[in-house]
Design a protein around this motif. Sequence first.
Motif, PDB file in Angstrom:
ATOM      1  N   LEU A  68       0.817  -1.227   0.000  1.00 54.65           N
ATOM      2  CA  LEU A  68       0.000   0.000   0.000  1.00 54.65           C
ATOM      3  C   LEU A  68       0.847   1.272   0.000  1.00 54.65           C
ATOM      4  O   LEU A  68       0.303   2.375   0.135  1.00 54.65           O
ATOM      5  CB  LEU A  68      -0.912   0.018   1.237  1.00 54.65           C
ATOM      6  N   ASP A  70       2.327   3.029  -2.170  1.00 52.75           N
ATOM      7  CA  ASP A  70       2.052   4.084  -3.159  1.00 52.75           C
ATOM      8  C   ASP A  70       0.771   4.855  -2.823  1.00 52.75           C
ATOM      9  O   ASP A  70       0.462   5.858  -3.460  1.00 52.75           O
ATOM     10  CB  ASP A  70       1.988   3.510  -4.582  1.00 52.75           C
ATOM     11  N   LYS A  71       0.048   4.406  -1.819  1.00 51.42           N
ATOM     12  CA  LYS A  71      -1.169   5.124  -1.402  1.00 51.42           C
ATOM     13  C   LYS A  71      -0.919   6.025  -0.190  1.00 51.42           C
ATOM     14  O   LYS A  71      -1.832   6.680   0.312  1.00 51.42           O
ATOM     15  CB  LYS A  71      -2.279   4.128  -1.071  1.00 51.42           C
ATOM     16  N   TYR A  73       0.143   9.198   1.920  1.00 46.64           N
ATOM     17  CA  TYR A  73       0.226  10.655   1.724  1.00 46.64           C
ATOM     18  C   TYR A  73       1.297  11.172   2.685  1.00 46.64           C
ATOM     19  O   TYR A  73       1.258  10.881   3.887  1.00 46.64           O
ATOM     20  CB  TYR A  73      -1.120  11.304   2.033  1.00 46.64           C
ATOM     21  N   VAL A 107      -1.068   5.881   5.255  1.00 46.73           N
ATOM     22  CA  VAL A 107      -2.059   5.264   4.365  1.00 46.73           C
ATOM     23  C   VAL A 107      -3.406   5.341   5.087  1.00 46.73           C
ATOM     24  O   VAL A 107      -3.559   4.806   6.193  1.00 46.73           O
ATOM     25  CB  VAL A 107      -1.716   3.787   4.073  1.00 46.73           C
ATOM     26  N   LEU A 111      -8.266   3.442   2.269  1.00 46.10           N
ATOM     27  CA  LEU A 111      -7.475   2.915   1.156  1.00 46.10           C
ATOM     28  C   LEU A 111      -6.923   1.518   1.456  1.00 46.10           C
ATOM     29  O   LEU A 111      -6.209   0.940   0.647  1.00 46.10           O
ATOM     30  CB  LEU A 111      -6.323   3.875   0.825  1.00 46.10           C
ATOM     31  N   TRP A 267      -3.882  13.300   5.341  1.00 52.13           N
ATOM     32  CA  TRP A 267      -4.142  12.401   4.217  1.00 52.13           C
ATOM     33  C   TRP A 267      -4.402  13.138   2.911  1.00 52.13           C
ATOM     34  O   TRP A 267      -4.730  12.524   1.907  1.00 52.13           O
ATOM     35  CB  TRP A 267      -5.302  11.454   4.558  1.00 52.13           C
TER      36      TRP A 267
END
Length: 282
Positions: A68, A70-71, A73, A107, A111, A267
């Motif tokens: 995860l 790449d998700k 912030y 994350v 997500l 986020w």
Amino acid sequence: MSASQTSFADAASMVDLDRYPIANLAAADGAAFTEKRHREYVATGLCMLHGFIRPDALAVLASEAGGLLDKAYFCRSAHNAYLAEDDGITDDDDVSHRLEETYVGSVAYDLIHEDAALKRLYKWNPLKDFIAAVLGKPVLHRFADMMGACSINVFRDGGEHGWHFDESEFTVTLMLQPPEEGGAFEFVPKIRGLPDEKAIVAKVLDGARDGVVELPFTAGTLLIFGGRQTIHRVTKVHGKRPRLVPVLCYSEEPGSTNSPEVRKLFWGRTGLEPQPVLEAGP
Ligand SMILES: [Fe+2]
């Protein structure tokens, strides 16, 4: 079907219940264990359960979180130790004017896949009830925030969290994956409200090591931490492997959420944005 969907369908199977009998707090062993941990938390502001997650479940949780990245912030900020404005403090030497650096990713809960092992663990009521008992609360509710209920903190190369007291009374984290280097959790226990609190904070910010405790990062450890009374930080992380730490949030009132402003900060979205309108197909 992913590994997490075929194994650990039951959150209880992820936890070392032989060592930590929390599945039934009404049973004699569960009640005695919880009472001991409650006394420890009151005395130290800390409840640390090494090996809480079984090694095979830990591998699944770490793999899910790693998928995860790449998700996440990422947020870079400078803040004082009180995470508050220093308006109105006229003493130029006051520690509230001193800024610490933080660079961390997260994350958001929404997500993370609905079938993820982490979500099953978070939704497991015996864990919530055990945490309430350690804290001495009659009841806890899972946080109702779409992004912050149970998010995953990601410290990649250069990541750090400067010295601070938390705004919330307590924090529950799961040590999932250590970084290659750095990322130590350090704290000076229960100094909030002491007559010399600000003098102690000033020394800590100056780099003094007296009173500083360092917790080793041992993957699989559950940590319940009274962060409002205890100043703490995460030292700078180095290397390719990110430090991964899910944060499990609870509240004494049902339905509690973060503000849209806090969600935007951590986020990158408020949760109130208009949803994209899908064009009708041909
Ligand atoms: Fe904190």
